[in-house]
Design a protein around this motif. Structure first.
Motif, PDB file in Angstrom:
ATOM      1  N   ASP A  47       0.830  -1.205   0.000  1.00  0.00           N
ATOM      2  CA  ASP A  47       0.000   0.000   0.000  1.00  0.00           C
ATOM      3  C   ASP A  47       0.866   1.257   0.000  1.00  0.00           C
ATOM      4  O   ASP A  47       0.563   2.235  -0.696  1.00  0.00           O
ATOM      5  N   LEU A  48       1.951   1.238   0.765  1.00  0.00           N
ATOM      6  CA  LEU A  48       2.876   2.374   0.768  1.00  0.00           C
ATOM      7  C   LEU A  48       3.532   2.554  -0.592  1.00  0.00           C
ATOM      8  O   LEU A  48       3.656   3.674  -1.098  1.00  0.00           O
ATOM      9  N   ILE A  49       3.939   1.448  -1.197  1.00  0.00           N
ATOM     10  CA  ILE A  49       4.558   1.528  -2.529  1.00  0.00           C
ATOM     11  C   ILE A  49       3.567   2.081  -3.537  1.00  0.00           C
ATOM     12  O   ILE A  49       3.901   2.922  -4.373  1.00  0.00           O
ATOM     13  N   HIS A  50       2.319   1.605  -3.452  1.00  0.00           N
ATOM     14  CA  HIS A  50       1.276   2.064  -4.374  1.00  0.00           C
ATOM     15  C   HIS A  50       1.077   3.573  -4.290  1.00  0.00           C
ATOM     16  O   HIS A  50       0.907   4.251  -5.305  1.00  0.00           O
ATOM     17  N   LYS A  51       1.127   4.107  -3.068  1.00  0.00           N
ATOM     18  CA  LYS A  51       0.860   5.534  -2.874  1.00  0.00           C
ATOM     19  C   LYS A  51       2.085   6.412  -3.117  1.00  0.00           C
ATOM     20  O   LYS A  51       1.941   7.572  -3.529  1.00  0.00           O
ATOM     21  N   GLU A  52       3.281   5.893  -2.872  1.00  0.00           N
ATOM     22  CA  GLU A  52       4.469   6.744  -2.850  1.00  0.00           C
ATOM     23  C   GLU A  52       5.458   6.496  -3.991  1.00  0.00           C
ATOM     24  O   GLU A  52       6.288   7.355  -4.269  1.00  0.00           O
ATOM     25  N   VAL A  53       5.419   5.329  -4.617  1.00  0.00           N
ATOM     26  CA  VAL A  53       6.402   4.993  -5.648  1.00  0.00           C
ATOM     27  C   VAL A  53       5.683   4.797  -6.980  1.00  0.00           C
ATOM     28  O   VAL A  53       4.712   4.038  -7.054  1.00  0.00           O
ATOM     29  N   ASN A  54       6.163   5.448  -7.994  1.00  0.00           N
ATOM     30  CA  ASN A  54       5.486   5.421  -9.284  1.00  0.00           C
ATOM     31  C   ASN A  54       5.917   4.216 -10.122  1.00  0.00           C
ATOM     32  O   ASN A  54       6.426   4.347 -11.243  1.00  0.00           O
ATOM     33  N   LEU A  55       5.694   3.023  -9.558  1.00  0.00           N
ATOM     34  CA  LEU A  55       5.963   1.809 -10.328  1.00  0.00           C
ATOM     35  C   LEU A  55       4.907   1.665 -11.426  1.00  0.00           C
ATOM     36  O   LEU A  55       3.704   1.825 -11.163  1.00  0.00           O
ATOM     37  N   PRO A  56       5.302   1.354 -12.656  1.00  0.00           N
ATOM     38  CA  PRO A  56       4.309   1.137 -13.702  1.00  0.00           C
ATOM     39  C   PRO A  56       3.368  -0.012 -13.349  1.00  0.00           C
ATOM     40  O   PRO A  56       3.765  -0.985 -12.698  1.00  0.00           O
ATOM     41  N   SER A  57       2.137   0.097 -13.779  1.00  0.00           N
ATOM     42  CA  SER A  57       1.153  -0.957 -13.518  1.00  0.00           C
ATOM     43  C   SER A  57       1.652  -2.285 -14.075  1.00  0.00           C
ATOM     44  O   SER A  57       2.179  -2.354 -15.176  1.00  0.00           O
ATOM     45  N   GLY A  58       1.480  -3.331 -13.272  1.00  0.00           N
ATOM     46  CA  GLY A  58       1.846  -4.672 -13.715  1.00  0.00           C
ATOM     47  C   GLY A  58       3.243  -5.115 -13.330  1.00  0.00           C
ATOM     48  O   GLY A  58       3.545  -6.313 -13.408  1.00  0.00           O
ATOM     49  N   VAL A  59       4.092  -4.180 -12.913  1.00  0.00           N
ATOM     50  CA  VAL A  59       5.462  -4.555 -12.550  1.00  0.00           C
ATOM     51  C   VAL A  59       5.480  -5.365 -11.255  1.00  0.00           C
ATOM     52  O   VAL A  59       6.260  -6.308 -11.102  1.00  0.00           O
ATOM     53  N   LEU A  60       4.609  -5.023 -10.311  1.00  0.00           N
ATOM     54  CA  LEU A  60       4.516  -5.726  -9.034  1.00  0.00           C
ATOM     55  C   LEU A  60       3.063  -6.046  -8.756  1.00  0.00           C
ATOM     56  O   LEU A  60       2.215  -5.153  -8.717  1.00  0.00           O
ATOM     57  N   ASN A  61       2.768  -7.326  -8.566  1.00  0.00           N
ATOM     58  CA  ASN A  61       1.416  -7.791  -8.284  1.00  0.00           C
ATOM     59  C   ASN A  61       1.462  -8.694  -7.046  1.00  0.00           C
ATOM     60  O   ASN A  61       2.433  -9.426  -6.838  1.00  0.00           O
ATOM     61  N   ILE A  62       0.397  -8.637  -6.225  1.00  0.00           N
ATOM     62  CA  ILE A  62       0.328  -9.414  -4.983  1.00  0.00           C
ATOM     63  C   ILE A  62      -0.923 -10.290  -5.002  1.00  0.00           C
ATOM     64  O   ILE A  62      -2.031  -9.784  -5.216  1.00  0.00           O
ATOM     65  N   VAL A  63      -0.735 -11.605  -4.760  1.00  0.00           N
ATOM     66  CA  VAL A  63      -1.877 -12.525  -4.679  1.00  0.00           C
ATOM     67  C   VAL A  63      -1.732 -13.372  -3.412  1.00  0.00           C
ATOM     68  O   VAL A  63      -0.997 -14.347  -3.394  1.00  0.00           O
ATOM     69  N   PRO A  64      -2.410 -13.000  -2.326  1.00  0.00           N
ATOM     70  CA  PRO A  64      -2.307 -13.788  -1.093  1.00  0.00           C
ATOM     71  C   PRO A  64      -3.064 -15.095  -1.206  1.00  0.00           C
ATOM     72  O   PRO A  64      -3.942 -15.263  -2.070  1.00  0.00           O
ATOM     73  N   GLY A  65      -2.723 -16.013  -0.315  1.00  0.00           N
ATOM     74  CA  GLY A  65      -3.442 -17.280  -0.298  1.00  0.00           C
ATOM     75  C   GLY A  65      -2.586 -18.419   0.213  1.00  0.00           C
ATOM     76  O   GLY A  65      -1.432 -18.232   0.617  1.00  0.00           O
TER      77      GLY A  65
END
Length: 482
Positions: free
Chosen positions: A191-209
């Motif tokens: 969530d912090l990375i999403h708000k503060e770091v301008n990573l292009p969409s798709g570079v980092l994805n999270i799937v818990p389980g």
């Protein structure tokens, strides 16, 4: 934290999403035994959405200058350094780490990210002579493509960063599955990375389980490389599943680290290091000392001082930062207690600790005492089977050669420890030990080293130059200019 891990725990293609799954996994505080949130487990379709997003983003990400990729990873390092306290709060709550160890993990994660970011301008290939007139051969380092990372519960932040940073610096995109026991700190960091770091969409994805999500990642056609830290049986299953598509695999698996205490060892140094190694994170570290081989000349002195030091370890609420907190779950506690009981059945003596805690810090919690086992023989199960808890069996040996023989009598080959004042013995023992890493008169690794297991402790390795370059493959380009 703006994202609710119980409602929108999926991070796919740059956005938070709710899961379609009705399968929910409770996240339990090991100190209170209470579930403070339940996280949905991603469906097979959601896993594939994540890998497809990573695939779509990868070509453009690879074309981006490496320096720009490194700059973004440096921003993640800054973010970790700026949020040590809040991330540590969550980590203590969901994993039971003591406060100082939790803070250290976040700080170490920042160090990992910063170190790995500096490979952005150090990704080197080779230029070799051609075999024809006016020919040059370039050997280039290229990314694999989509990297799937499977993260363990015992170091959920540092291992996440350990896999993420080198993967994306070298031009790969990623899909990460946090452990079902400790997903919340990872989601908070995302969530912090999403708000503060301008990573292009798709570079980092999270799937818990749970395990089904991990198996889905391994078998997904979009995944080119799987990196996993966990137990041996899961690692073997991953290799079997990956074989169908010849997906590249890197595995950091279990350990059964020996510590050799020679006749001339500094006993104080040996005791101090082994106690710290065996009790940090309640002994839930794959590199922890798991068996101790002590020369017969100093065995009695070592046992006395070691037993006293293990008894002195302070157990308490991890928020109060004692020496040791609880184990992560009821299941892990049961496995540790069973290992102690079985060792006693086979003839071992409990010199300190044992199953259960006489004066537990609280009525709830998965508490275990630091335990010393003496009268232990090499053929006992506690010498050969991994015990993920603070249990230390001591074996007397007649020589360093016998200690090395016993140490190598294992299916594992991750970490090993040697305590001696003899330069000659230190060099000989280190050369003869069949382990990926050996610590002489100390403990603890470094980012610029290489953390690798031999035998059934894994393949691939992490950290340093070789940990960064493992996320690349070599492409040969022949230039003819006659």
């Amino acid at each position: 934290m703006t994202v609710d891990p119980g409602k929108t725990p999926l991070y796919i293609d740059g956005e938070w999403h709710a899961s379609d799954s009705d399968d929910r996994i409770p996240v339990v505080d090991p100190t209170t035994e209470e579930a403070f949130v339940s996280v949905p487990s991603a469906t097979e379709a959601e896993v594939h959405r994540a890998t497809a997003a990573a695939r779509a983003a990868q070509p453009e990400w690879e074309r981006r200058p490496a320096k720009e990729r490194g700059d973004l990873v440096r921003e993640i390092a800054d973010l970790l350094e700026d949020n040590v306290e809040s991330l540590a709060d969550t980590l203590v709550r969901e994993q039971g780490k003591t406060r100082s160890v939790a803070e250290y993990e976040i700080e170490a994660s920042a160090d990992i990210a910063r170190y790995m970011s500096e490979w952005d301008r150090r990704i080197e290939g080779d230029v070799v002579p051609g075999s024809e007139p006016r020919q040059s051969i370039n050997l280039l380092r290229k990314p694999y493509g989509v990297v799937a990372g499977i993260i363990p519960w015992n170091f959920p932040v540092s291992v996440f960063v350990r896999k993420l940073a080198p993967a994306i610096v070298t031009g790969n995109t990623t899909v990460i599955k946090p452990s079902e026991l400790t997903p919340v700190t990872t989601l908070e960091l995302m969530d912090l990375i999403h708000k503060e770091v301008n990573l292009p969409s798709g570079v980092l994805n999270i799937v818990p389980g749970g395990g089904a999500v991990g198996a889905g990642l391994v078998s997904d056609d979009e995944v080119d490389y799987v990196t996993m830290t966990g137990n041996v049986d899961t690692g073997k299953a991953i290799m079997r599943n990956a074989a169908d598509d010849l997906t590249r695999v890197s595995l950091e698996l279990g350990g059964k680290a020996p510590a050799i205490v020679a006749a001339d060892a500094d006993i104080e140094t040996a005791v101090e290091n082994i106690v710290a190694s065996r009790t940090i994170n309640a002994g839930q570290v794959c590199t922890c000392v798991e068996r101790i081989y002590v020369h017969e000349d100093v065995r009695e002195e070592f046992e006395e001082r070691f037993t006293e030091a293990m008894r002195a370890v302070e157990i308490g609420d991890p928020r109060d930062d004692p020496d040791m907190g609880p184990q992560v779950s009821a299941n892990e506690l049961e496995k540790t207690n069973n290992a102690i009981r079985h060792a006693v059945e086979q003839g071992a003596t409990v010199a300190a600790g044992g199953a259960g805690v006489d004066e537990a810090p609280a009525e709830t919690g998965f508490w275990i005492q630091p335990t010393v086992l003496t009268d232990v023989d090499q053929d006992m199960d506690v010498i050969h089977e991994e015990v993920f808890g603070p249990v230390a069996p001591v074996v007397e040996v007649a020589s360093v050669d016998q200690a090395v023989e016993f140490a190598n009598d294992s299916r594992y080959g991750l970490s090993s420890y040697v305590f001696t004042e003899s330069y000659r013995d230190a060099m000989r023992i280190a050369e003869d030990l069949e382990f990926g890493e050996t610590f002489i008169n100390g403990s603890g690794g470094a980012q610029q080293g290489h953390h690798i297991g031999w035998n059934e402790s894994g393949i691939g390795g992490e950290d340093g130059k070789y940990g960064a370059m493992k996320y690349t493959q070599i492409k040969s380009v022949y230039h003819n200019f006659d």
